[in-house]
Design a protein around this motif. Structure first.
Motif, mmCIF file in Angstrom:
data_model
loop_
_atom_site.group_PDB
_atom_site.id
_atom_site.type_symbol
_atom_site.label_atom_id
_atom_site.label_comp_id
_atom_site.label_asym_id
_atom_site.label_seq_id
_atom_site.Cartn_x
_atom_site.Cartn_y
_atom_site.Cartn_z
ATOM 1 N N VAL A 320 0.860 -1.185 0.000
ATOM 2 C CA VAL A 320 0.000 0.000 0.000
ATOM 3 C C VAL A 320 0.893 1.230 0.000
ATOM 4 N N GLU A 321 0.688 2.089 -0.963
ATOM 5 C CA GLU A 321 1.373 3.371 -0.983
ATOM 6 C C GLU A 321 0.440 4.370 -0.310
ATOM 7 N N LEU A 322 0.745 4.662 0.939
ATOM 8 C CA LEU A 322 -0.149 5.468 1.787
ATOM 9 C C LEU A 322 0.358 6.907 1.837
ATOM 10 N N TYR A 323 -0.295 7.772 1.087
ATOM 11 C CA TYR A 323 0.019 9.200 1.070
ATOM 12 C C TYR A 323 -0.918 9.929 2.035
ATOM 13 N N LEU A 324 -0.334 10.788 2.863
ATOM 14 C CA LEU A 324 -1.129 11.602 3.783
ATOM 15 C C LEU A 324 -1.127 13.058 3.338
ATOM 16 N N LYS A 325 -2.106 13.791 3.827
ATOM 17 C CA LYS A 325 -2.214 15.213 3.495
ATOM 18 C C LYS A 325 -1.413 16.090 4.452
ATOM 19 N N ARG A 326 -0.745 15.467 5.415
ATOM 20 C CA ARG A 326 0.032 16.218 6.398
ATOM 21 C C ARG A 326 1.274 15.411 6.772
ATOM 22 N N LYS A 327 2.142 16.041 7.530
ATOM 23 C CA LYS A 327 3.321 15.346 8.032
ATOM 24 C C LYS A 327 2.987 14.700 9.366
ATOM 25 N N LEU A 328 3.181 13.398 9.436
ATOM 26 C CA LEU A 328 2.912 12.660 10.669
ATOM 27 C C LEU A 328 4.180 12.676 11.514
ATOM 28 N N PRO A 329 4.145 13.265 12.702
ATOM 29 C CA PRO A 329 5.368 13.377 13.502
ATOM 30 C C PRO A 329 5.821 12.041 14.083
ATOM 31 N N GLY A 330 7.136 11.916 14.273
ATOM 32 C CA GLY A 330 7.676 10.753 14.974
ATOM 33 C C GLY A 330 7.920 9.528 14.128
ATOM 34 N N ILE A 331 7.712 9.597 12.817
ATOM 35 C CA ILE A 331 7.927 8.431 11.963
ATOM 36 C C ILE A 331 9.429 8.227 11.765
ATOM 37 N N PRO A 332 9.965 7.075 12.129
ATOM 38 C CA PRO A 332 11.412 6.842 11.969
ATOM 39 C C PRO A 332 11.773 6.595 10.509
ATOM 40 N N THR A 333 13.065 6.616 10.243
ATOM 41 C CA THR A 333 13.531 6.368 8.875
ATOM 42 C C THR A 333 13.851 4.896 8.647
ATOM 43 N N GLU A 334 13.856 4.080 9.705
ATOM 44 C CA GLU A 334 14.147 2.654 9.574
ATOM 45 C C GLU A 334 12.895 1.873 9.159
ATOM 46 N N VAL A 335 13.108 0.622 8.765
ATOM 47 C CA VAL A 335 11.993 -0.285 8.504
ATOM 48 C C VAL A 335 11.284 -0.577 9.831
ATOM 49 N N VAL A 336 9.976 -0.448 9.848
ATOM 50 C CA VAL A 336 9.184 -0.647 11.066
ATOM 51 C C VAL A 336 8.266 -1.851 10.874
ATOM 52 N N VAL A 337 8.263 -2.741 11.855
ATOM 53 C CA VAL A 337 7.441 -3.938 11.817
ATOM 54 C C VAL A 337 6.228 -3.729 12.717
ATOM 55 N N PHE A 338 5.022 -3.864 12.161
ATOM 56 C CA PHE A 338 3.810 -3.816 12.971
ATOM 57 C C PHE A 338 3.723 -5.095 13.802
ATOM 58 N N MET A 339 3.580 -4.947 15.101
ATOM 59 C CA MET A 339 3.418 -6.100 15.979
ATOM 60 C C MET A 339 1.934 -6.269 16.332
#
Length: 595
Positions: A320-339
């Protein structure tokens, strides 16, 4: 002049084309889509915004020497950015995420032990399990291929559920298949090469793959002028051998209306486009399923090994290419795994690597089979997504419902025009399943002029990777060159095509480490049993537990020294010395190179 026909413009086909063009050959490259790249595709054949659409994000390791060699020849040394950690997201807490740092090596042993991905005793056993696997000599690889990694691991006396689940997350993140399906041999092969050069654990494209790889590759091939022909939207339908079964004589294509990889509604515009290749060499670099469908009576009777392709399996996945209309704070630059979410999802912050103002998350969905039961997405007449997250009806509804529950995203935040879901249905990735090695074909076939390439073809990398694709493309190009040597009347066959095999540490080193660590492994297992009996770590992570944050940030001031302190360049094999972003960007003492 020697002529070559290559079918499939993925990284394997492109690599073979480049090396043969460099040696003076005429190359005709057929591609079913209206763009090149294959599984590395990055294209604008869509109606949803200005940015390219891609097929998954790709993680590139230090030991991908054949890929780095090609990248160097393309002049794209500055198009990669390093990452050293996987992060694990619990309950949407972006400020407090455990992590695994450079897990392929022991240099970050203590950082991982206290990194919070699991209780410390389990993390020790996780690392010990990799040492244990690497201690098995290569002579046992055939046995390892006949057992799943999860099955092998569960049979070890030190294994716990948490250790097995952590490996499961890593497998799903990197290869999009379950560890109980995956070959233990393949995992060991990946670990042994990665363990030799573990810092940083991966590199990402520093921008869209279209800008950083595909367009530069295409531009390089076009420099060879009339000796290079690229035929888009030609889908291979039939492969015909000669009457005596020694050569491939004809290829039959259909001209299609749209790119089949991304347009399920493609149709045939023109049938029976025949290419006489009886006097040429042929490299076929398509999916294993596509190649298996080419194997008719005549092909099978001439080379029964091609029938083994039917045993190879591939797995569906989605992104999924998820584009937002705003900047979501706190998103890291590393690969993140949903637990603790369904569908085995991970995401990468593309807005950081693409330089976008608003947040763009690229989400991979490894466990997608159940969602094949519903439509991928719905759109209105203006090409905006129609979402119903409360009562999901499409695959993207179900996926976004889980993501918005974990992150501070509302439906109003989502850019409905640019957000999309992409599936690989019909173009599934080859999966390194248990027992697959014996069914995988060699590059050389019994036909004098036919060579196969792609991640499913046998190669030293084993696991389905960009490096494996590059390596098979190079092996196929060398096969063509050797075949051309038998026809000196057509001109010089050119110098040999080099294929670089990475270094790795011997199994004896890990056998010694395994024995030395065995008492600690026994203690760690006893600790976990005591924890469970007393209910100490019944829930992980503990409520309100604060995970230590990594002090490392990937920048030129510290990455080089981290790498060279662990593995000085002078100890490398001469063939690999100087290849890859580490050597392009840093001196032997870890100082940034002056550009």
């Amino acid at each position: 002049m020697h002529k070559v026909t290559i079918v499939g413009a993925g990284i394997a086909g492109l690599t073979a084309a480049l090396r043969l063009l460099e040696r003076g050959y005429h190359v005709t490259l057929y591609e079913q889509d209206n763009f090149i790249g294959g599984m590395l595709r990055s294209h604008k054949e869509h109606d949803h915004g200005d940015y390219p659409r891609e097929h998954s994000y790709h993680m590139l390791c230090n030991w991908y020497y054949n890929f780095w060699s090609v990248a160097e020849d393309l002049g794209i040394e500055d198009n990669f950015t390093p990452r050293e950690a996987f992060k694990f997201l619990y309950d949407g807490d972006l400020d407090n995420m455990p992590e695994m740092v450079n897990p392929g090596g022991i240099q970050d042993f203590y950082r991982n032990l206290t990194g919070g991905a699991a209780p410390p005793a389990e993390l020790f056993l996780f690392m010990y399990s990799m040492v244990d696997l690497l201690s098995i000599p290569d002579s046992e690889d055939d046995k390892l291929d006949r057992m799943s990694f999860n099955g092998w691991l569960r049979g070890r006396p030190y294994c716990t559920d948490e250790v097995a689940q952590l490996h499961e997350k890593i497998w799903q993140t990197v290869w999009a298949i379950d560890s109980w399906q995956a070959s233990a041999r393949s995992y060991k092969t990946f670990l042994k090469y990665g363990n030799r050069v573990p810092v940083p654990q991966l590199w990402l494209f520093a921008g869209s793959k279209k800008d950083t790889l595909i367009d530069p590759f295409h531009a390089k091939l076009k420099q060879f002028g009339d000796r290079f022909e690229l035929k888009y939207r030609h889908r291979l339908r039939e492969v015909h051998p000669s009457e005596d079964g020694t050569r491939i004589e004809r290829l039959v294509f259909d001209k299609v209306t749209k790119s089949p990889s991304v347009n399920p509604d493609w149709k045939v515009a023109k049938k029976d486009i025949v290419d006489d290749v009886s006097d040429e060499n042929v490299i076929i670099s398509i999916t294993p399923g596509g190649m298996a469908s080419m194997v008719t009576d005549d092909l099978y009777n001439a080379d029964p090994a091609l029938g083994q392709l039917r045993y190879l399996e591939a797995e569906p996945m989605a992104s999924v290419e998820l584009y937002l209309k705003r900047k979501l704070p706190g998103i890291p630059t590393e690969v993140v795994v949903f637990m603790d979410t369904p569908y085995e999802m991970t995401f990468l912050n593309y807005s950081a690597t693409w330089g976008l103002k608003n947040t763009f998350l690229y989400v991979t969905v490894s466990d997608f089979k159940s969602l094949l039961s519903v439509k991928p997405e719905r759109r209105d007449e203006n090409q905006n997504l129609i979402l119903d997250l409360k009562n999901p009806k499409t695959a993207i509804d179900y996926i976004l419902r889980e993501i918005t529950a974990k992150l501070e995203i509302t439906e109003a935040d989502i850019d409905l025009f640019q957000t999309s879901v992409d599936t690989n249905t019909g173009e599934e990735l080859f999966a390194n399943l248990t027992g697959s090695w014996e069914h995988r074909p060699e590059v050389n076939t019994k036909f004098e002029n036919l060579f196969l390439a792609g991640t499913y073809v046998r190669n030293f990398a084993d696991v389905s990777t960009v490096e494996g694709a590059c390596a098979t493309g190079l092996i196929a190009a060398e096969g063509v060159r050797q075949a051309a040597q038998r026809e000196p009347d057509k001109g010089d066959a050119g110098k040999p095509v080099e294929v670089i095999t990475p270094d790795f540490y011997p199994s004896q080193m890990f056998q010694t480490l395994k024995i030395a660590w065995a008492p600690y492994a026994a203690s760690a297992k006893a600790w976990t049993l005591a924890d469970k009996a007393l209910g100490i770590n019944k829930l992980w992570p503990p409520k309100d537990f604060k995970f230590p944050k990594s002090k490392f940030t990937p920048n030129p001031e510290n990455l080089g020294s981290l790498f060279t302190d662990w593995l000085p360049a002078s100890k490398w094999n001469e063939k690999t010395l100087g290849l890859g972003p580490m050597f392009w960007n840093y001196t032997e003492d870890g100082k940034p190179r002056k550009k």
